[in-house]
Scaffold this motif. Structure first.
Motif, PDB file in Angstrom:
ATOM      1  N   THR A   1     -14.022 -29.402  28.771  1.00 21.91           N
ATOM      2  CA  THR A   1     -15.118 -30.369  28.730  1.00 21.91           C
ATOM      3  C   THR A   1     -15.730 -30.614  30.101  1.00 21.91           C
ATOM      4  O   THR A   1     -16.908 -30.932  30.200  1.00 21.91           O
ATOM      5  CB  THR A   1     -14.647 -31.719  28.162  1.00 21.91           C
ATOM      6  OG1 THR A   1     -13.465 -32.120  28.862  1.00 21.91           O
ATOM      7  CG2 THR A   1     -14.326 -31.611  26.685  1.00 21.91           C
ATOM      8  N   ARG A   2     -14.920 -30.482  31.172  1.00 17.83           N
ATOM      9  CA  ARG A   2     -15.452 -30.825  32.488  1.00 17.83           C
ATOM     10  C   ARG A   2     -15.991 -29.635  33.253  1.00 17.83           C
ATOM     11  O   ARG A   2     -16.832 -29.780  34.120  1.00 17.83           O
ATOM     12  CB  ARG A   2     -14.359 -31.513  33.330  1.00 17.83           C
ATOM     13  CG  ARG A   2     -13.953 -32.849  32.831  1.00 17.83           C
ATOM     14  CD  ARG A   2     -15.117 -33.824  32.922  1.00 17.83           C
ATOM     15  NE  ARG A   2     -14.913 -34.996  32.082  1.00 17.83           N
ATOM     16  CZ  ARG A   2     -14.154 -36.029  32.430  1.00 17.83           C
ATOM     17  NH1 ARG A   2     -13.544 -36.045  33.593  1.00 17.83           N
ATOM     18  NH2 ARG A   2     -14.018 -37.061  31.626  1.00 17.83           N
ATOM     19  N   ILE A   3     -15.499 -28.451  32.959  1.00 18.68           N
ATOM     20  CA  ILE A   3     -15.922 -27.292  33.752  1.00 18.68           C
ATOM     21  C   ILE A   3     -16.684 -26.278  32.911  1.00 18.68           C
ATOM     22  O   ILE A   3     -17.807 -25.909  33.227  1.00 18.68           O
ATOM     23  CB  ILE A   3     -14.692 -26.617  34.410  1.00 18.68           C
ATOM     24  CG1 ILE A   3     -14.069 -27.610  35.396  1.00 18.68           C
ATOM     25  CG2 ILE A   3     -15.101 -25.341  35.122  1.00 18.68           C
ATOM     26  CD1 ILE A   3     -12.829 -27.118  36.028  1.00 18.68           C
ATOM     27  N   VAL A   4     -16.068 -25.866  31.814  1.00 17.21           N
ATOM     28  CA  VAL A   4     -16.659 -24.754  31.059  1.00 17.21           C
ATOM     29  C   VAL A   4     -17.949 -25.179  30.358  1.00 17.21           C
ATOM     30  O   VAL A   4     -18.985 -24.528  30.476  1.00 17.21           O
ATOM     31  CB  VAL A   4     -15.636 -24.206  30.038  1.00 17.21           C
ATOM     32  CG1 VAL A   4     -16.270 -23.175  29.155  1.00 17.21           C
ATOM     33  CG2 VAL A   4     -14.457 -23.619  30.778  1.00 17.21           C
ATOM     34  N   LEU A   5     -17.907 -26.311  29.643  1.00 15.14           N
ATOM     35  CA  LEU A   5     -19.098 -26.715  28.898  1.00 15.14           C
ATOM     36  C   LEU A   5     -20.305 -27.016  29.795  1.00 15.14           C
ATOM     37  O   LEU A   5     -21.404 -26.556  29.511  1.00 15.14           O
ATOM     38  CB  LEU A   5     -18.786 -27.906  27.986  1.00 15.14           C
ATOM     39  CG  LEU A   5     -18.111 -27.519  26.668  1.00 15.14           C
ATOM     40  CD1 LEU A   5     -17.907 -28.748  25.804  1.00 15.14           C
ATOM     41  CD2 LEU A   5     -18.939 -26.483  25.920  1.00 15.14           C
ATOM     42  N   PRO A   6     -20.110 -27.767  30.897  1.00 17.66           N
ATOM     43  CA  PRO A   6     -21.270 -27.992  31.769  1.00 17.66           C
ATOM     44  C   PRO A   6     -21.865 -26.689  32.302  1.00 17.66           C
ATOM     45  O   PRO A   6     -23.067 -26.613  32.546  1.00 17.66           O
ATOM     46  CB  PRO A   6     -20.696 -28.838  32.909  1.00 17.66           C
ATOM     47  CG  PRO A   6     -19.540 -29.527  32.315  1.00 17.66           C
ATOM     48  CD  PRO A   6     -18.958 -28.562  31.323  1.00 17.66           C
ATOM     49  N   LEU A   7     -21.024 -25.668  32.450  1.00 21.56           N
ATOM     50  CA  LEU A   7     -21.536 -24.397  32.973  1.00 21.56           C
ATOM     51  C   LEU A   7     -22.243 -23.589  31.885  1.00 21.56           C
ATOM     52  O   LEU A   7     -22.973 -22.661  32.188  1.00 21.56           O
ATOM     53  CB  LEU A   7     -20.387 -23.564  33.543  1.00 21.56           C
ATOM     54  CG  LEU A   7     -19.907 -23.977  34.928  1.00 21.56           C
ATOM     55  CD1 LEU A   7     -18.671 -23.188  35.289  1.00 21.56           C
ATOM     56  CD2 LEU A   7     -21.001 -23.752  35.954  1.00 21.56           C
ATOM     57  N   SER A   8     -21.962 -23.911  30.634  1.00 25.82           N
ATOM     58  CA  SER A   8     -22.536 -23.080  29.584  1.00 25.82           C
ATOM     59  C   SER A   8     -23.397 -23.909  28.634  1.00 25.82           C
ATOM     60  O   SER A   8     -23.402 -23.673  27.435  1.00 25.82           O
ATOM     61  CB  SER A   8     -21.433 -22.357  28.824  1.00 25.82           C
ATOM     62  OG  SER A   8     -20.338 -23.196  28.629  1.00 25.82           O
ATOM     63  N   LYS A   9     -24.076 -24.884  29.182  1.00 22.56           N
ATOM     64  CA  LYS A   9     -24.948 -25.735  28.376  1.00 22.56           C
ATOM     65  C   LYS A   9     -25.942 -24.911  27.579  1.00 22.56           C
ATOM     66  O   LYS A   9     -26.125 -25.130  26.382  1.00 22.56           O
ATOM     67  CB  LYS A   9     -25.729 -26.682  29.288  1.00 22.56           C
ATOM     68  CG  LYS A   9     -25.074 -28.034  29.475  1.00 22.56           C
ATOM     69  CD  LYS A   9     -26.024 -28.929  30.263  1.00 22.56           C
ATOM     70  CE  LYS A   9     -25.291 -29.637  31.378  1.00 22.56           C
ATOM     71  NZ  LYS A   9     -26.112 -29.936  32.530  1.00 22.56           N
ATOM     72  N   ALA A  10     -26.592 -23.955  28.246  1.00 24.19           N
ATOM     73  CA  ALA A  10     -27.682 -23.231  27.596  1.00 24.19           C
ATOM     74  C   ALA A  10     -27.183 -22.456  26.376  1.00 24.19           C
ATOM     75  O   ALA A  10     -27.734 -22.596  25.281  1.00 24.19           O
ATOM     76  CB  ALA A  10     -28.345 -22.278  28.578  1.00 24.19           C
ATOM     77  N   VAL A  11     -26.127 -21.676  26.553  1.00 21.43           N
ATOM     78  CA  VAL A  11     -25.621 -20.882  25.419  1.00 21.43           C
ATOM     79  C   VAL A  11     -25.157 -21.794  24.299  1.00 21.43           C
ATOM     80  O   VAL A  11     -25.434 -21.549  23.126  1.00 21.43           O
ATOM     81  CB  VAL A  11     -24.405 -20.012  25.806  1.00 21.43           C
ATOM     82  CG1 VAL A  11     -24.331 -18.803  24.934  1.00 21.43           C
ATOM     83  CG2 VAL A  11     -24.413 -19.665  27.249  1.00 21.43           C
ATOM     84  N   THR A  12     -24.427 -22.842  24.673  1.00 16.17           N
ATOM     85  CA  THR A  12     -23.917 -23.748  23.648  1.00 16.17           C
ATOM     86  C   THR A  12     -25.077 -24.365  22.876  1.00 16.17           C
ATOM     87  O   THR A  12     -25.036 -24.470  21.648  1.00 16.17           O
ATOM     88  CB  THR A  12     -23.065 -24.843  24.297  1.00 16.17           C
ATOM     89  OG1 THR A  12     -22.197 -24.232  25.245  1.00 16.17           O
ATOM     90  CG2 THR A  12     -22.243 -25.567  23.267  1.00 16.17           C
ATOM     91  N   ALA A  13     -26.121 -24.750  23.605  1.00 15.60           N
ATOM     92  CA  ALA A  13     -27.277 -25.341  22.943  1.00 15.60           C
ATOM     93  C   ALA A  13     -27.898 -24.350  21.961  1.00 15.60           C
ATOM     94  O   ALA A  13     -28.210 -24.698  20.817  1.00 15.60           O
ATOM     95  CB  ALA A  13     -28.308 -25.781  23.971  1.00 15.60           C
ATOM     96  N   VAL A  14     -28.061 -23.111  22.405  1.00 15.44           N
ATOM     97  CA  VAL A  14     -28.683 -22.124  21.518  1.00 15.44           C
ATOM     98  C   VAL A  14     -27.831 -21.896  20.273  1.00 15.44           C
ATOM     99  O   VAL A  14     -28.341 -21.868  19.152  1.00 15.44           O
ATOM    100  CB  VAL A  14     -28.925 -20.794  22.268  1.00 15.44           C
ATOM    101  CG1 VAL A  14     -29.301 -19.704  21.302  1.00 15.44           C
ATOM    102  CG2 VAL A  14     -30.005 -20.979  23.295  1.00 15.44           C
ATOM    103  N   VAL A  15     -26.520 -21.775  20.479  1.00 18.78           N
ATOM    104  CA  VAL A  15     -25.637 -21.585  19.323  1.00 18.78           C
ATOM    105  C   VAL A  15     -25.751 -22.784  18.375  1.00 18.78           C
ATOM    106  O   VAL A  15     -25.871 -22.634  17.158  1.00 18.78           O
ATOM    107  CB  VAL A  15     -24.186 -21.371  19.793  1.00 18.78           C
ATOM    108  CG1 VAL A  15     -23.210 -21.515  18.637  1.00 18.78           C
ATOM    109  CG2 VAL A  15     -24.043 -19.990  20.412  1.00 18.78           C
TER     110      VAL A  15
END
Lengths: 311, 347
Positions: free
Chosen positions: A200-214
């Motif tokens: 939640t603190r490192i991986v998700l903030p770094l992958s906002k764009a992909v997560t949003a698209v998914v």
């Protein structure tokens, strides 16, 4: 000297120097084809929107569909949002889309992260378990029996759970998580962070764009889902918008007896919804896609989707 | 050295010594890695990795219940499945009679089933000719437009219908070219009698293909545009310097640049020959009639769920799944033969 100036391209031209000048016919042909293609998409949408905002009188004068806007008459929208079948359907679809997307995203992100470190216990086996879904499909009839056997008939969960996981989205997310440098994980672990915290603190903030698209792809899927409702939902107040759209436009049905159209004077329950109301329903099913679309599109350039498509 | 590596990994904090360890790994390469992995006992790995395993669990359970159990449930194709012999589907399954290949025998003698297979395959064949090349053509055309503004405008517009549902697409077609649609309305006002293109079984093939094109041809360009962008511009320049005109450049540079993507997608489409989409047909089957619009998927639905011949429907579904699996595996073999990757890698 003069030869130089001839060869040199115009400064603002994008055309490479070596490319021959376009022929008039070629330019005209390309322009014509692209115009036709673009209009083929836009004209239906335009007609629907204009007709939905027209009064009964304008529609009668036009003999049906209205192409040239003459007024701004939102009464059709007032009708469909003031209770009844369409309002129910919009509510149902919104709930299914929001809850479903949240569930799908959480479960997919967790699994993608859990699979993002090769060499962990059971990694290959679990990955194979997910990838095998590409080759082996559940049949429609056993799926129907499983869902009804779980007692999910006429339950909105039947519109969410069977389609909650897309292995494709999972693989896309996993590939992105794996591209995050391992040093980041290591330093977080030194600081005493557990896996969930790292996620939640490192991986998700770094992958906002992909997560949003998914997430947006999941959302589009839930909003557009139609056939699950035919299989699993019989109650008329639990139908999603796509089902109502199908009943109105393709099956030519009038809204259910306790529908919105009844409340409006001049539109008895026996009268099918006027064209404007039908078109308003169409617009309502399109709008979420239109809202979401620019967000998805913004990430085209980031290569998320292209990378995914190319595998 | 190997002890050190394994110990640190076992403690779940390899990072503490990660730098020296890495150099060790580099020096001794595989040896250290393999040894360290072997020395980690199952218990230690479980202690280290359990949070990750736990994270995979919800997704695995969902797929188990809603993907793999129904996939296994296909064995009711070998039963005379009767939902009324038990209180719930599981009980009914346990008490239903096993009849071997009886359902398949019925199926293979059933003309309606073979009609649906023939329909499916002819639609695939038709769309290979009239659908498949269009996104390629559009991508090449769009790629030749120099103005970035026009390009992105066209792209924004033509990608859009991909995000619409089939209900919406079919509805829009109904409203535009249906019996009471905009086109019919205009023609009628001009004094002509319009044809109803939505209900004519003879032109159904063209209808569904144009719907598919409207919805997905733009989206289908993406992969070709990516391939076009990857072609080295120097190739075009060199070809032009050698005197190749625009058509020759397309033939000798552009098309070879697209070759591998085209072959790959073509093979994948062949592997998917029994899948022509389901919702599009189930939505229009009533309007054009069974003869033209029945595909294998709709046959499964109508036999199995609408007419409640569960076993026969499941048999048709299983037949399609097995043939589909064989086709996909075959198509991937073919892709590998052409030196392409396919959907899974050669292992």
């Amino acid at each position: 000297m003069s030869a130089d100036t001839v060869i040199r391209p115009r400064r603002n031209s994008l055309r490479p120097v070596w490319e021959e000048k376009p022929t008039l016919i070629g330019q005209f042909g390309k322009g014509a084809i692209l115009t036709v293609v673009v209009l083929a998409v836009l004209v239906p949408l335009w007609t629907v929107a204009v007709t939905s905002l027209s009064s009964e009188k304008t529609i009668n004068e036009a003999g049906g569909y209205v192409f040239i806007p003459r007024e701004f008459n939102p009464s059709a929208y007032v009708v469909i949002f003031s209770g009844g079948q369409v309002t129910d359907a919009i509510l149902v679809s919104t709930i299914v889309t929001v809850a479903g997307t949240a569930l799908s995203l959480i479960v997919t992100v967790l699994a993608a992260y859990g699979l993002s470190r090769p060499g962990t216990l059971g990694h290959r086996g679990i990955l194979f378990y997910f990838l095998l879904t590409f080759l082996i499909y559940p049949g429609m009839i056993p799926s129907y029996l499983v869902v009804t056997g779980l007692g999910l008939k006429d339950n909105l969960l039947s519109l969410i759970l069977p389609t909650a996981i897309s292995a494709f989205n999972l693989v896309v997310l996993r590939a992105f998580f794996m591209s995050i440098p391992g040093e980041l994980y290591d330093s977080a672990r030194i600081d005493g962070a557990g896996e969930l915290r790292i996620l939640t603190r490192i991986v998700l903030p770094l992958s906002k764009a992909v997560t949003a698209v998914v997430g947006l792809f999941y959302a589009v899927g839930y909003w557009n889902a139609f056939f699950n409702a035919i299989l699993y939902i019989d109650r008329s107040d639990l139908q999603p918008v796509q089902r109502v759209l199908q009943q109105f436009i393709l099956a030519g049905q009038s809204p259910a007896t306790s529908g919105a159209a009844v409340a409006i004077p001049g539109l008895g329950s026996s009268v099918p919804p006027s064209l404007a109301i039908k078109m308003a329903v169409v617009v309502v099913t399109i709008v979420p896609a239109l809202i979401i679309y620019p967000f998805i599109q913004r990430h085209f350039t980031k290569g998320v989707i292209i990378g995914a498509v190319k595998g | 050295m190997s002890e050190l590596a394994s110990e640190t990994a076992g403690m779940g904090a390899p990072s503490l010594v990660s730098e020296p360890q890495e150099t060790v790994v580099k020096k001794a390469k595989k040896k250290v890695k393999v040894v360290s992995r072997q020395q980690l006992s199952f218990g230690k790995r479980l202690r280290r990795d359990w949070p990750l395993l736990l994270m995979c669990l919800p997704a695995m359970l969902l797929l188990l219940v809603f993907h793999y159990v129904p996939a296994l449930g296909n064995i009711i194709a070998f039963q005379d499945y009767n939902p009324f012999v038990g209180d719930d589907p599981l009980e009914a399954f346990l008490y239903s009679e096993w009849i071997g290949f009886g359902n398949f025998e019925y199926l293979f003698k059933n003309a309606a089933f073979w009609d649906s297979v023939v329909n499916t395959l002819s639609i695939t064949a038709f769309q290979l000719v009239f659908y498949f090349p269009i996104p390629i053509f559009l991508a090449i055309l769009l790629n030749s437009i120099l103005s970035p503004r026009i390009r992105s405008l066209v792209q924004s517009v033509v990608y859009l219908p991909h995000f619409f549902s089939w209900v919406l697409v079919v509805s829009l077609f109904q409203m535009m070219i249906g019996g009471a649609g905009l086109l019919a309305q205009t023609l009628r006002q001009a004094g002509y009698t319009p044809p109803d293109m939505m209900t004519d079984p003879d032109t159904f093939m063209f209808l569904i293909t144009s719907q598919a094109l409207w919805k997905d041809a733009g989206w289908g360009m993406i992969v070709f545009l990516a391939a076009l962008a990857a072609i080295d511009p120097a190739l075009y320049e060199a070809a032009a310097a050698d005197g190749a005109g625009r058509w020759r450049r397309m033939w000798h540079v552009t098309l070879p640049g697209l070759r591998s993507v085209i072959i790959l997608l073509l093979i994948l489409r062949l592997g998917d020959a029994l899948n022509v989409g389901f919702e599009q047909f189930v939505l229009q089957r009533e309007m054009v009639g069974r003869e033209a619009a029945e595909v294998v998927d709709t046959y499964v639905y109508y036999q199995g769920i609408a007419v409640q011949q569960w076993g026969i429907g499941a048999a048709a579904g299983l037949f399609k799944a097995v043939i589909g699996l064989l086709l996909i595996v075959g198509a991937n073999k073919l892709a590998h033969r052409f030196g392409e990757q396919g959907i899974y890698r050669k292992s």
